[in-house]
Design a protein around this motif. Structure first.
Motif, PDB file in Angstrom:
ATOM      1  N   VAL A  70      -2.583  -1.904   1.198  1.00 14.56           N
ATOM      2  CA  VAL A  70      -2.060  -1.623   2.530  1.00 14.56           C
ATOM      3  C   VAL A  70      -2.806  -2.497   3.522  1.00 14.56           C
ATOM      4  CG1 VAL A  70      -1.746   0.128   4.309  1.00 14.56           C
ATOM      5  CG2 VAL A  70      -1.529   0.747   1.915  1.00 14.56           C
ATOM      6  N   THR A  71      -2.076  -3.148   4.436  1.00 10.27           N
ATOM      7  CA  THR A  71      -2.672  -3.991   5.462  1.00 10.27           C
ATOM      8  C   THR A  71      -2.385  -3.391   6.829  1.00 10.27           C
ATOM      9  OG1 THR A  71      -2.279  -5.936   4.088  1.00 10.27           O
ATOM     10  CG2 THR A  71      -2.766  -6.330   6.408  1.00 10.27           C
ATOM     11  N   MET A  72      -3.435  -3.146   7.600  1.00 10.90           N
ATOM     12  CA  MET A  72      -3.268  -2.590   8.945  1.00 10.90           C
ATOM     13  C   MET A  72      -3.471  -3.699   9.966  1.00 10.90           C
ATOM     14  SD  MET A  72      -5.221   1.039   8.547  1.00 10.90           S
ATOM     15  CE  MET A  72      -4.641   1.647  10.112  1.00 10.90           C
ATOM     16  N   ARG A  73      -2.611  -3.732  10.955  1.00  7.69           N
ATOM     17  CA  ARG A  73      -2.709  -4.680  12.067  1.00  7.69           C
ATOM     18  C   ARG A  73      -2.888  -3.887  13.352  1.00  7.69           C
ATOM     19  NH1 ARG A  73      -3.259  -9.187   9.316  1.00  7.69           N
ATOM     20  NH2 ARG A  73      -1.548  -9.672   7.950  1.00  7.69           N
ATOM     21  N   ARG A  74      -3.706  -4.399  14.273  1.00  6.79           N
ATOM     22  CA  ARG A  74      -3.975  -3.686  15.514  1.00  6.79           C
ATOM     23  C   ARG A  74      -2.704  -3.455  16.319  1.00  6.79           C
ATOM     24  NH1 ARG A  74      -8.903  -3.819  19.176  1.00  6.79           N
ATOM     25  NH2 ARG A  74      -9.757  -4.554  17.238  1.00  6.79           N
ATOM     26  N   GLN A  75      -1.887  -4.456  16.510  1.00  9.15           N
ATOM     27  CA  GLN A  75      -0.667  -4.315  17.295  1.00  9.15           C
ATOM     28  C   GLN A  75       0.538  -4.721  16.468  1.00  9.15           C
ATOM     29  OE1 GLN A  75      -1.295  -6.573  20.861  1.00  9.15           O
ATOM     30  NE2 GLN A  75      -2.601  -5.011  21.745  1.00  9.15           N
ATOM     31  N   GLY A  76       0.683  -4.098  15.344  1.00  9.59           N
ATOM     32  CA  GLY A  76       1.790  -4.437  14.472  1.00  9.59           C
ATOM     33  C   GLY A  76       2.045  -3.335  13.469  1.00  9.59           C
TER      34      GLY A  76
ATOM     35  N   VAL B 131       6.816  -3.640   2.280  1.00 10.38           N
ATOM     36  CA  VAL B 131       7.544  -3.029   3.394  1.00 10.38           C
ATOM     37  C   VAL B 131       6.646  -3.003   4.624  1.00 10.38           C
ATOM     38  CG1 VAL B 131       9.041  -1.609   1.958  1.00 10.38           C
ATOM     39  CG2 VAL B 131       6.874  -0.683   2.729  1.00 10.38           C
ATOM     40  N   ALA B 132       7.265  -3.028   5.800  1.00  9.56           N
ATOM     41  CA  ALA B 132       6.556  -2.932   7.071  1.00  9.56           C
ATOM     42  C   ALA B 132       6.927  -1.596   7.696  1.00  9.56           C
ATOM     43  CB  ALA B 132       6.953  -4.092   7.979  1.00  9.56           C
ATOM     44  N   LEU B 133       5.921  -0.733   7.847  1.00 12.09           N
ATOM     45  CA  LEU B 133       6.149   0.586   8.419  1.00 12.09           C
ATOM     46  C   LEU B 133       5.775   0.565   9.894  1.00 12.09           C
ATOM     47  CD1 LEU B 133       4.601   2.722   5.559  1.00 12.09           C
ATOM     48  CD2 LEU B 133       7.002   2.243   5.983  1.00 12.09           C
ATOM     49  N   CYS B 134       6.671   1.073  10.724  1.00 15.03           N
ATOM     50  CA  CYS B 134       6.486   1.090  12.169  1.00 15.03           C
ATOM     51  C   CYS B 134       5.361   2.041  12.554  1.00 15.03           C
ATOM     52  CB  CYS B 134       7.786   1.527  12.848  1.00 15.03           C
ATOM     53  SG  CYS B 134       7.641   1.663  14.633  1.00 15.03           S
ATOM     54  N   THR B 135       4.458   1.574  13.422  1.00 17.52           N
ATOM     55  CA  THR B 135       3.393   2.435  13.929  1.00 17.52           C
ATOM     56  C   THR B 135       3.527   2.679  15.425  1.00 17.52           C
ATOM     57  OG1 THR B 135       1.936   0.526  14.236  1.00 17.52           O
ATOM     58  CG2 THR B 135       1.745   1.732  12.158  1.00 17.52           C
ATOM     59  N   CYS B 136       4.437   1.978  16.101  1.00 20.31           N
ATOM     60  CA  CYS B 136       4.590   2.132  17.548  1.00 20.31           C
ATOM     61  C   CYS B 136       5.729   3.080  17.925  1.00 20.31           C
ATOM     62  CB  CYS B 136       4.822   0.778  18.208  1.00 20.31           C
ATOM     63  SG  CYS B 136       6.446   0.042  17.869  1.00 20.31           S
ATOM     64  N   ARG B 137       6.581   3.404  16.964  1.00 17.79           N
ATOM     65  CA  ARG B 137       7.744   4.296  17.163  1.00 17.79           C
ATOM     66  C   ARG B 137       8.822   3.707  18.073  1.00 17.79           C
ATOM     67  NH1 ARG B 137       8.099   9.515  15.280  1.00 17.79           N
ATOM     68  NH2 ARG B 137       6.287  10.095  14.123  1.00 17.79           N
ATOM     69  N   ARG B 138       8.807   2.405  18.300  1.00 13.89           N
ATOM     70  CA  ARG B 138       9.853   1.763  19.101  1.00 13.89           C
ATOM     71  C   ARG B 138      11.016   1.269  18.235  1.00 13.89           C
ATOM     72  NH1 ARG B 138       5.614  -1.990  22.105  1.00 13.89           N
ATOM     73  NH2 ARG B 138       4.554  -0.383  23.293  1.00 13.89           N
ATOM     74  N   SER B 139      10.835   1.266  16.937  1.00 14.51           N
ATOM     75  CA  SER B 139      11.826   0.712  16.025  1.00 14.51           C
ATOM     76  C   SER B 139      13.125   1.514  16.042  1.00 14.51           C
ATOM     77  CB  SER B 139      11.270   0.695  14.596  1.00 14.51           C
ATOM     78  OG  SER B 139      12.247   0.251  13.695  1.00 14.51           O
ATOM     79  N   ARG B 140      14.227   0.813  16.029  1.00 14.32           N
ATOM     80  CA  ARG B 140      15.538   1.467  15.909  1.00 14.32           C
ATOM     81  C   ARG B 140      15.829   1.839  14.464  1.00 14.32           C
ATOM     82  NH1 ARG B 140      18.389  -2.933  19.671  1.00 14.32           N
ATOM     83  NH2 ARG B 140      17.559  -2.170  21.645  1.00 14.32           N
ATOM     84  N   ARG B 141      15.018   1.333  13.543  1.00  9.13           N
ATOM     85  CA  ARG B 141      15.191   1.602  12.109  1.00  9.13           C
ATOM     86  C   ARG B 141      14.025   2.425  11.567  1.00  9.13           C
ATOM     87  NH1 ARG B 141      15.080  -3.013   8.845  1.00  9.13           N
ATOM     88  NH2 ARG B 141      16.207  -1.771   7.351  1.00  9.13           N
ATOM     89  N   TYR B 142      13.363   3.202  12.433  1.00  9.11           N
ATOM     90  CA  TYR B 142      12.185   3.971  12.049  1.00  9.11           C
ATOM     91  C   TYR B 142      12.443   4.749  10.769  1.00  9.11           C
ATOM     92  CZ  TYR B 142       8.090   6.889  12.492  1.00  9.11           C
ATOM     93  OH  TYR B 142       6.900   7.510  12.251  1.00  9.11           O
ATOM     94  N   PRO B 143      11.543   4.738   9.798  1.00  4.68           N
ATOM     95  CA  PRO B 143      10.153   4.324   9.828  1.00  4.68           C
ATOM     96  C   PRO B 143       9.918   2.851   9.522  1.00  4.68           C
ATOM     97  CG  PRO B 143      10.572   5.310   7.717  1.00  4.68           C
ATOM     98  CD  PRO B 143      11.855   5.393   8.510  1.00  4.68           C
ATOM     99  N   TRP B 144      10.973   2.081   9.293  1.00  4.29           N
ATOM    100  CA  TRP B 144      10.822   0.659   8.999  1.00  4.29           C
ATOM    101  C   TRP B 144      10.636  -0.114  10.300  1.00  4.29           C
ATOM    102  CZ3 TRP B 144      10.094   1.863   4.362  1.00  4.29           C
ATOM    103  CH2 TRP B 144      10.937   2.692   3.634  1.00  4.29           C
ATOM    104  N   CYS B 145       9.776  -1.090  10.286  1.00  2.00           N
ATOM    105  CA  CYS B 145       9.513  -1.911  11.477  1.00  2.00           C
ATOM    106  C   CYS B 145      10.653  -2.903  11.672  1.00  2.00           C
ATOM    107  CB  CYS B 145       8.194  -2.662  11.293  1.00  2.00           C
ATOM    108  SG  CYS B 145       7.810  -3.743  12.687  1.00  2.00           S
ATOM    109  N   ASP B 146      11.111  -3.041  12.924  1.00  2.00           N
ATOM    110  CA  ASP B 146      12.111  -4.056  13.249  1.00  2.00           C
ATOM    111  C   ASP B 146      11.570  -5.034  14.294  1.00  2.00           C
ATOM    112  OD1 ASP B 146      12.159  -2.642  15.614  1.00  2.00           O
ATOM    113  OD2 ASP B 146      14.295  -2.153  15.518  1.00  2.00           O
TER     114      ASP B 146
END
Length: 88
Positions: A35-41, A66-81
């Protein structure tokens, strides 16, 4: 299962049963997920994955990463868009 409470036990979600951790004949060969964590990603996770959401529904992906959304702005949550990116 051993009666010794100090024996580590893990739940295998694919099997739905508890198994004693170790390398015995019944223990499945499993590798740690990367798992890779990014500060703003997004949270980048090696797949395939199965994710249980807050409402109890389950979503899955068989992709190799897979890229999992952490900001909750994604329209495809939980996947990052990539909605976390600033728009110019």
């Amino acid at each position: 299962m051993p009666d010794d409470p100090a024996t580590p036990v893990r739940e295998d979600p694919a099997q739905g049963a508890d198994e004693t951790a170790g390398s015995g004949p019944r223990a499945p060969a499993r590798q740690a997920r990367h798992v890779t964590m990014r500060r703003q990603g997004p949270l980048l996770m090696e797949g395939p994955v199965e994710i249980e959401l807050e409402d109890g529904t389950t979503v899955s992906s068989d992709r190799f990463r897979v890229a999992l959304c952490t900001c909750r702005r994604s329209r495809r949550y939980p996947w990052c868009d990539t909605s976390h990116r600033r728009r110019a």
